[in-house]
Design a protein around this motif. Structure first.
Motif, short mmCIF file in Angstrom:
data_model
loop_
_atom_site.label_atom_id
_atom_site.label_comp_id
_atom_site.label_asym_id
_atom_site.label_seq_id
_atom_site.Cartn_x
_atom_site.Cartn_y
_atom_site.Cartn_z
N UNK A 13 0.83 -1.20 0.00
CA UNK A 13 0.00 0.00 0.00
C UNK A 13 0.87 1.25 0.00
N UNK A 14 0.25 2.37 -0.31
CA UNK A 14 0.99 3.63 -0.30
C UNK A 14 1.46 3.96 1.11
N UNK A 15 0.65 3.62 2.11
CA UNK A 15 1.05 3.89 3.50
C UNK A 15 2.32 3.11 3.87
N UNK A 16 2.43 1.89 3.39
CA UNK A 16 3.62 1.09 3.66
C UNK A 16 4.85 1.69 2.98
N UNK A 17 4.67 2.18 1.77
CA UNK A 17 5.79 2.81 1.06
C UNK A 17 6.23 4.09 1.76
N UNK A 18 5.27 4.88 2.25
CA UNK A 18 5.61 6.09 2.99
C UNK A 18 6.33 5.73 4.30
N UNK A 19 5.87 4.69 4.98
CA UNK A 19 6.52 4.25 6.21
C UNK A 19 7.95 3.80 5.93
N UNK A 20 8.16 3.11 4.81
CA UNK A 20 9.51 2.70 4.44
C UNK A 20 10.39 3.92 4.16
N UNK A 21 9.82 4.95 3.57
CA UNK A 21 10.58 6.17 3.29
C UNK A 21 11.03 6.83 4.60
N UNK A 22 10.10 6.99 5.53
CA UNK A 22 10.47 7.59 6.81
C UNK A 22 11.44 6.69 7.58
N UNK A 53 22.05 5.05 2.29
CA UNK A 53 20.74 4.66 2.83
C UNK A 53 19.74 5.80 2.65
N UNK A 54 20.19 7.03 2.78
CA UNK A 54 19.32 8.19 2.63
C UNK A 54 18.73 8.33 1.24
N UNK A 55 19.40 7.77 0.25
CA UNK A 55 18.88 7.84 -1.12
C UNK A 55 17.68 6.94 -1.35
N UNK A 56 17.42 6.03 -0.43
CA UNK A 56 16.25 5.17 -0.57
C UNK A 56 14.96 5.94 -0.35
N UNK A 57 14.99 6.95 0.51
CA UNK A 57 13.76 7.67 0.87
C UNK A 57 13.02 8.25 -0.34
N UNK A 58 13.68 8.97 -1.26
CA UNK A 58 12.94 9.50 -2.41
C UNK A 58 12.31 8.40 -3.26
N UNK A 59 12.99 7.26 -3.35
CA UNK A 59 12.44 6.15 -4.11
C UNK A 59 11.14 5.64 -3.48
N UNK A 60 11.17 5.46 -2.17
CA UNK A 60 9.97 5.00 -1.47
C UNK A 60 8.86 6.04 -1.51
N UNK A 61 9.20 7.34 -1.38
CA UNK A 61 8.18 8.38 -1.48
C UNK A 61 7.54 8.39 -2.88
N UNK A 62 8.37 8.25 -3.91
CA UNK A 62 7.84 8.19 -5.28
C UNK A 62 6.95 6.98 -5.49
N UNK A 63 7.36 5.85 -4.94
CA UNK A 63 6.55 4.65 -5.03
C UNK A 63 5.23 4.83 -4.28
N UNK A 64 5.29 5.48 -3.14
CA UNK A 64 4.07 5.77 -2.38
C UNK A 64 3.12 6.65 -3.16
N UNK A 65 3.65 7.65 -3.83
CA UNK A 65 2.79 8.52 -4.65
C UNK A 65 2.17 7.75 -5.82
N UNK A 66 2.96 6.91 -6.45
CA UNK A 66 2.43 6.11 -7.56
C UNK A 66 1.34 5.16 -7.07
N UNK A 67 1.58 4.52 -5.93
CA UNK A 67 0.57 3.61 -5.38
C UNK A 67 -0.68 4.36 -4.94
#
Length: 94
Positions: A13-22, A53-67
């Motif tokens: 879910x998008x919430x899970x992707x956002x949680x992974x970003x944070x 590791x910090x570069x993962x956050x934008x990827x997860x935020x983008x994935x969250x937006x797409x989801x």
């Protein structure tokens, strides 16, 4: 959009992707601190770990937006599961 659909069907879910970003933001800080204390390589090495590791956050935020966009378009996401739409006769009729 095929990848987003497959991830959604797999239950992400998008919430899970956002949680992974944070979480990756926090993990970036932890990895930087751990590298500073555990390794003798100095600040440069710690900075590299933190940035990596910090570069993962934008990827997860983008994935969250797409989801999130996919969830808005998908009638199944309104009830939280892919099979909910298939089980609801009112949805099938409309």
């Amino acid at each position: 959009m095929n990848i987003v659909r497959r991830l959604h069907e797999a239950g992400l879910t998008s919430e899970q992707a956002y949680a992974a970003a944070f979480g990756s933001i926090g993990l970036s800080l932890v990895s930087w601190l751990a590298s500073m204390k555990a390794e003798q390589a100095g600040v440069e090495r710690a900075d590299r770990w933190g940035i990596f590791v910090g570069e993962w956050a934008p990827t997860f935020f983008g994935l969250g937006l797409a989801l999130a966009g996919y969830e808005k378009e998908s009638p199944a996401s309104a009830k939280g599961s892919r099979s909910a739409w298939l089980d609801d006769p009112a949805q099938k009729a409309g």
